[in-house]
Scaffold this active site. Structure first.
Site, PDB file in Angstrom:
ATOM      1  NE  ARG A   1      -3.655   2.471   0.596  1.00  0.00           N
ATOM      2  CZ  ARG A   1      -4.929   2.604   0.900  1.00  0.00           C
ATOM      3  NH1 ARG A   1      -5.662   1.558   1.152  1.00  0.00           N
ATOM      4  NH2 ARG A   1      -5.481   3.796   0.910  1.00  0.00           N
ATOM      5  N   GLY A   2       0.995   1.900  -1.125  1.00  0.00           N
ATOM      6  CA  GLY A   2       1.963   2.974  -1.318  1.00  0.00           C
ATOM      7  C   GLY A   2       1.969   4.034  -0.237  1.00  0.00           C
ATOM      8  CB  VAL A   3      -0.646   6.235   1.284  1.00  0.00           C
ATOM      9  CG1 VAL A   3      -1.084   6.875  -0.019  1.00  0.00           C
ATOM     10  CG2 VAL A   3      -1.657   5.202   1.752  1.00  0.00           C
ATOM     11  CG  ASP A   4      -0.576   2.374   4.692  1.00  0.00           C
ATOM     12  OD1 ASP A   4      -0.931   3.550   4.900  1.00  0.00           O
ATOM     13  OD2 ASP A   4      -1.369   1.415   4.678  1.00  0.00           O
ATOM     14  CB  THR A   5       4.846   0.209   3.089  1.00  0.00           C
ATOM     15  OG1 THR A   5       4.217  -0.216   1.874  1.00  0.00           O
ATOM     16  CG2 THR A   5       4.030  -0.238   4.289  1.00  0.00           C
ATOM     17  CE  LYS A   6       4.619   4.352  -4.022  1.00  0.00           C
ATOM     18  NZ  LYS A   6       4.549   3.094  -4.720  1.00  0.00           N
TER      19      LYS A   6
ATOM     20  N   GLY B   1       4.530   6.307 -20.094  1.00  0.00           N
ATOM     21  CA  GLY B   1       3.990   5.612 -21.253  1.00  0.00           C
ATOM     22  C   GLY B   1       3.627   4.164 -20.977  1.00  0.00           C
TER      23      GLY B   1
ATOM     24  CD  GLU C   1      -0.317  -4.450  -7.202  1.00  0.00           C
ATOM     25  OE1 GLU C   1       0.348  -4.577  -6.139  1.00  0.00           O
ATOM     26  OE2 GLU C   1      -0.346  -3.396  -7.861  1.00  0.00           O
TER      27      GLU C   1
END
Length: 162
Positions: free
Chosen positions: A12-17, A45, A79
């Site tokens: 989850r990008g906002v949590d762990t990126k 692209g 995913e």
């Protein structure tokens, strides 16, 4: 021609990126592996769904980084379900969450077949041994070292050269 990844990092990008996902990606690159992390791997692209789905289908190992809001993301669950459906070896990392807390709460906007895919995938990872991390007590470095060692071990079991 695209070179597919060795390791797909689901998160989850906002949590762990900016923490575990980004640090793990960097560590795997240092180890001469080819990890996939959307923000670091995709290029302008690229078709997002097509590129991500292709990376999952062709990866050797998946890493699923679970965080408290992970199950709120359709894309995270898609995913994960795709990794399970493609029989990928999945290494779960539980960040500030217990495996028993992983639940898909359907708000009735998700088609029933998709909701069942997500529930099935979550059931599978709840019963998979993973790494646990508590951000209040832990050290990111220890987690990244442990995770990268497990990834290498699992890829070597598959007969791959690192």
């Amino acid at each position: 021609m695209r070179r597919w990844c060795d390791v797909f990092i689901n998160h989850r990008g906002v949590d762990t990126k900016r923490t575990v996902a980004g640090l793990l990606y960097d560590r795997l690159v240092q180890m001469k592996m080819r990890p996939f992390l959307d923000a670091k791997t995709m290029e302008p692209g690229d078709k997002m769904i097509e590129t991500i789905n292709g990376a999952i289908v062709h990866c050797k190992v998946g890493v699923a980084i679970f965080s408290p809001r992970y199950c709120e993301s359709y894309f995270c669950l898609h995913e994960l379900a795709l990794m399970v459906e493609n029989n990928k070896k999945i290494i779960p990392i539980f960040c500030d969450i217990k495996p028993s807390d992983l639940r898909f709460e359907d708000d009735k906007t998700c088609p029933p077949d998709e909701a069942e895919r997500f529930r099935r995938a979550l059931r599978e990872v709840r019963h998979t041994v993973g790494l646990s991390y508590n951000s209040l007590d832990g050290n990111w470095s220890d987690l990244i070292t442990g995770a990268s060692e497990f990834i290498v071990k699992n890829m070597c079991q598959e007969g791959d050269q690192i």
